[in-house]
Design an enzyme around this catalytic site. Structure first.
Site, mmCIF file in Angstrom:
data_model
loop_
_atom_site.group_PDB
_atom_site.id
_atom_site.type_symbol
_atom_site.label_atom_id
_atom_site.label_comp_id
_atom_site.label_asym_id
_atom_site.label_seq_id
_atom_site.Cartn_x
_atom_site.Cartn_y
_atom_site.Cartn_z
ATOM 1 N N HIS A 1 -39.387 10.095 4.353
ATOM 2 C CA HIS A 1 -38.218 10.070 5.507
ATOM 3 C C HIS A 1 -38.393 10.973 6.412
ATOM 4 O O HIS A 1 -37.661 11.516 7.078
ATOM 5 C CB HIS A 1 -36.853 10.771 4.651
ATOM 6 C CG HIS A 1 -35.664 9.939 5.071
ATOM 7 N ND1 HIS A 1 -35.033 8.855 4.149
ATOM 8 C CD2 HIS A 1 -34.881 9.885 6.092
ATOM 9 C CE1 HIS A 1 -33.880 8.517 4.633
ATOM 10 N NE2 HIS A 1 -33.661 9.267 5.725
ATOM 11 N N SER B 1 -30.552 0.480 10.615
ATOM 12 C CA SER B 1 -29.659 1.191 9.512
ATOM 13 C C SER B 1 -28.438 0.851 9.098
ATOM 14 O O SER B 1 -27.674 0.545 9.804
ATOM 15 C CB SER B 1 -29.935 2.699 10.044
ATOM 16 O OG SER B 1 -29.109 3.467 9.323
ATOM 17 N N LYS C 1 -38.198 1.620 0.116
ATOM 18 C CA LYS C 1 -38.600 2.815 1.257
ATOM 19 C C LYS C 1 -38.334 4.340 0.684
ATOM 20 O O LYS C 1 -37.179 4.477 0.093
ATOM 21 C CB LYS C 1 -37.815 2.644 2.692
ATOM 22 C CG LYS C 1 -38.077 3.917 3.438
ATOM 23 C CD LYS C 1 -37.566 3.123 5.046
ATOM 24 C CE LYS C 1 -37.418 4.432 6.031
ATOM 25 N NZ LYS C 1 -36.294 5.445 5.616
ATOM 26 N N THR D 1 -33.382 2.008 0.859
ATOM 27 C CA THR D 1 -33.952 3.361 0.850
ATOM 28 C C THR D 1 -33.687 4.231 -0.321
ATOM 29 O O THR D 1 -32.439 4.008 -0.770
ATOM 30 C CB THR D 1 -33.395 3.926 2.125
ATOM 31 O OG1 THR D 1 -33.590 3.254 3.294
ATOM 32 C CG2 THR D 1 -33.604 5.609 2.295
ATOM 33 N N TYR E 1 -28.309 1.721 2.518
ATOM 34 C CA TYR E 1 -28.049 2.846 1.661
ATOM 35 C C TYR E 1 -26.778 2.405 0.707
ATOM 36 O O TYR E 1 -25.791 1.666 0.876
ATOM 37 C CB TYR E 1 -27.392 3.872 2.532
ATOM 38 C CG TYR E 1 -28.181 4.767 3.323
ATOM 39 C CD1 TYR E 1 -29.367 5.455 2.704
ATOM 40 C CD2 TYR E 1 -28.028 5.164 4.674
ATOM 41 C CE1 TYR E 1 -30.227 6.142 3.391
ATOM 42 C CE2 TYR E 1 -28.913 5.683 5.520
ATOM 43 C CZ TYR E 1 -29.973 6.317 4.628
ATOM 44 O OH TYR E 1 -31.027 6.988 5.528
HETATM 45 C C1 LIG Z 1 -32.932 10.473 13.350
HETATM 46 C C2 LIG Z 1 -33.455 9.863 12.169
HETATM 47 C C3 LIG Z 1 -32.548 9.043 11.556
HETATM 48 C C4 LIG Z 1 -32.916 8.379 10.454
HETATM 49 N N1 LIG Z 1 -31.783 7.622 9.469
HETATM 50 C C5 LIG Z 1 -32.194 6.762 8.628
HETATM 51 C C6 LIG Z 1 -31.507 5.934 7.961
HETATM 52 O O1 LIG Z 1 -30.182 5.930 8.595
HETATM 53 N N2 LIG Z 1 -31.917 5.081 7.093
HETATM 54 C C7 LIG Z 1 -33.500 5.196 6.498
HETATM 55 O O2 LIG Z 1 -33.565 4.573 5.590
HETATM 56 N N3 LIG Z 1 -34.045 5.965 7.017
HETATM 57 C C8 LIG Z 1 -33.758 6.881 8.345
HETATM 58 N N4 LIG Z 1 -34.646 7.678 8.856
HETATM 59 C C9 LIG Z 1 -35.951 7.575 8.442
HETATM 60 C C10 LIG Z 1 -36.827 6.665 9.147
HETATM 61 O O3 LIG Z 1 -36.607 5.554 8.719
HETATM 62 C C11 LIG Z 1 -38.560 6.812 8.917
HETATM 63 O O4 LIG Z 1 -38.650 7.234 7.520
HETATM 64 C C12 LIG Z 1 -38.857 8.185 9.625
HETATM 65 O O5 LIG Z 1 -38.199 8.442 10.773
HETATM 66 C C13 LIG Z 1 -40.300 8.209 9.638
HETATM 67 O O6 LIG Z 1 -40.875 9.306 10.308
HETATM 68 P P1 LIG Z 1 -41.130 9.554 11.923
HETATM 69 O O7 LIG Z 1 -39.811 9.781 12.382
HETATM 70 O O8 LIG Z 1 -42.220 10.909 11.881
HETATM 71 O O9 LIG Z 1 -41.987 8.316 12.279
HETATM 72 C C14 LIG Z 1 -34.206 8.437 9.935
HETATM 73 C C15 LIG Z 1 -35.158 9.358 10.765
HETATM 74 C C16 LIG Z 1 -34.874 9.745 11.674
HETATM 75 C C17 LIG Z 1 -35.746 10.534 12.531
#
Ligand SMILES: Cc1cc2nc3c(=O)[nH]c(=O)nc-3n(C[C@H](O)[C@H](O)[C@H](O)COP(=O)(O)O)c2cc1C
Length: 399
Positions: free
Chosen positions: A283, A114, A259, A163, A137
């Site tokens: 997300h 990320s 995404k 994203t 981002y």
């Molecule tokens: C703690 C956390 C931080 C996240 N940070 C980002 C991020 O920095 N960039 C991003 O594109 N998605 C981020 N996401 C979304 C994840 O890439 C992903 O879409 C999501 O975790 C999928 O769902 P799941 O946790 O149920 O598998 C984050 C998700 C979580 C749980």
């Protein structure tokens, strides 16, 4: 691969890892992971909708020589699962992104870093030997953006994940109440909580990576923590549009993954943008609370992309907690999946070994369930493995 530590053999499902992580990780970082926005309705339905889809048990089919191996954007993977990009990951476990990237590399699945990671792009490049993916981002500071993309190129990243669903931030109540920051502020509540997490504290004392490695020292005017929080608040660019996608694609010049797609119209735009893959994702229920679960949005998106005659790959994330969830997504037309919390729980529980365990659990569940459904090759699985109506029921009222 070396043998698992004995204690880890008793960890048999992702829920076991979640429980251990809850015990070991400081409250504010555990809550950051284990929460969704507002009422958390979408966060919950991401998981429960998977459970409502039922599988058809087939018997007396030769189930020998099974394989989950496939490709995602032309890269060979041992199963159709990639590690999703997640922010603050180095706060779940010291140097967390390095541990997760190593586990993914050893397992033969892609790792995504990320923009908001604790370890930097360069840290991951130094500590791994295969190319990884970088998630972008889009920020207002154009020089910073150009430099970030160049750094990902220099680190030999093999894909850029754009994203698309975080131009503005969904509100997560717990983060506000906990005063989330990296590193945690020395308030009385935090100090008392940290005293109950000795292993986490010891590990953190042993690393210098305690803030956002891709930002501090790279963005103009962000030399320390106090300047960082105001910078990030101001920087997420709410004006991001499809025109910017074309510009970013040109700047990057390599494979592009978009995404955060939840609607067929947007999937068509993603296909027309020339991206290599799109991720059906809300997300992880952290942005628009009240949105559909991502699994219920999947098949309409697959159909829309198909009708476009596009060869963009459709992937899915949000709510995957088991290999059966992966199998269901693949059966509905996803070419790949991503996992967020499932690997983060493993990381918070046992570092690299925990991420490896999470991947092993998902692999085994997917492999055995595929066999029970009468298939031996993940590339040949279709929605004939699903009990008719159990998926369609999720979508009642959609049109
Ligand atoms: C703690 C956390 C931080 C996240 N940070 C980002 C991020 O920095 N960039 C991003 O594109 N998605 C981020 N996401 C979304 C994840 O890439 C992903 O879409 C999501 O975790 C999928 O769902 P799941 O946790 O149920 O598998 C984050 C998700 C979580 C749980």
């Amino acid at each position: 691969m070396k043998d698992l530590k004995p204690g880890l053999k008793k960890i048999t499902e992702i829920e076991d890892l979640r429980r251990v992580a809850e015990r070991k990780v400081p409250r504010m970082f555990y809550d950051y992971v284990d929460s969704g926005s507002w009422t958390e309705t979408t966060y919950r339905s991401n998981e429960t909708d998977f459970d409502r889809i039922k599988l058809r048990q087939r018997v007396l089919v030769d189930m020998d020589n099974r394989s989950l191996a496939t490709q995602m954007i032309g890269e060979s993977v041992n199963m159709p699962v990639a590690i999703a990009p997640t922010g603050f990951t180095g706060m779940m476990w010291a140097d967390g992104e390095i541990h997760a990237a190593r586990a993914a590399e050893k397992f033969g699945v892609p790792f995504s870093l990320s923009t908001m990671s604790i370890c930097s792009i360069e840290d991951i490049a130094t500590h791994t030997s295969k190319p990884f993916w970088f998630q972008l981002y889009v920020m207002r500071d154009q020089d910073y953006m150009a430099n970030l993309i160049q750094r990902a190129k220099d680190a030999n990243c093999s894909a850029l994940i754009l994203t698309a669903d975080l131009q503005v931030m969904g509100q997560r109540h717990k983060d506000i109440k906990n005063g989330l920051s990296a590193p945690p502020k020395p308030t009385l509540t935090n100090i008392i909580n940290l005293m109950t997490k000795p292993q986490w504290c010891m590990n953190m004392l042993g690393t210098k990576r305690r803030s956002f490695g891709n930002i501090v020292g790279h963005a103009k005017g962000v030399e320390d923590l106090s300047s960082l929080s105001s910078w990030t608040e101001e920087q997420f660019d709410p004006r991001l549009s499809w025109d910017d996608v074309a510009r970013i694609k040109d700047m990057w010049g390599g494979k592009l993954i978009i995404k955060g797609i939840m609607e067929p119209e947007d999937a068509i735009m993603a296909a027309r943008s020339g991206a290599d893959a799109l991720v059906v994702s809300n997300h992880g229920g952290r942005q628009l609370d009240g949105a559909l679960s991502s699994i219920s949005a999947l098949s309409d998106i697959v159909q829309a992309v198909h009708a476009e005659n596009s060869d963009i790959e459709v992937w899915l994330d949000s709510g995957i907690r088991s290999g059966q969830d992966v199998l269901k997504a693949i059966s509905l037309g996803a070419k790949g999946t991503m996992i967020g919390r499932a690997f983060l729980y493993g990381l918070g529980a046992y570092g690299e070994d925990g991420v490896r365990r999470a991947l092993e659990i998902i692999y085994k569940e997917c492999d055995i369930s595929m066999a029970f459904c009468g298939h031996t090759d993940i590339n040949k699985v279709t929605d004939d493995i699903l009990v008719k109506g159990t998926y369609e029921n999720l979508k009642v009222g959609r049109f």
